[in-house]
Design a protein around this motif. Structure first.
Motif: not given
Length: 104
Positions: A36-38, A56-61, A63-69
């Motif tokens: 996550l960014t600031d 909101m976190l579940l909406d963002i996760l 989109t945050r790349g292969p290591k996010a999960f």
């Protein structure tokens, strides 16, 4: 994040919203790990309820790349039962393809 993990988060969305409080360790861990960014943290914290913050976190996760999960799993220190459930469901999804046939 691969399609299987995105589908897993989507399928357990409502359950995660009732069982996980992202306010504390979860958001801070994901921020520390660079998932996550600031601005993401501010956007999540601006939500009015714990459920909305989790949504909101579940909406963002995804989109945050292969290591996010995997980072999300690691962040669930305070919710070991949720982490266990996600890992079991993930393993079940690995064994079955979308048509319900076992993979070799």
């Amino acid at each position: 994040m691969d399609a299987r993990d995105k589908q897993l988060l989507r399928s357990l969305r409502l359950e995660l919203c009732t069982e996980v409080l992202v306010d504390g360790v979860v958001i801070q861990y994901l921020y520390q790990e660079g998932i996550l960014t600031d601005s993401h943290v501010q956007e999540i914290n601006s939500q009015t309820t714990s459920q909305r913050k989790t949504m909101m976190l579940l909406d963002i996760l995804p989109t945050r790349g292969p290591k996010a999960f995997d980072a999300f799993l690691d962040s669930l220190q305070e919710f070991p039962w949720v982490k266990d459930k996600l890992m079991v469901k993930r393993k079940e999804m690995t064994v079955q393809d979308p048509a319900g046939k076992a993979r070799i």
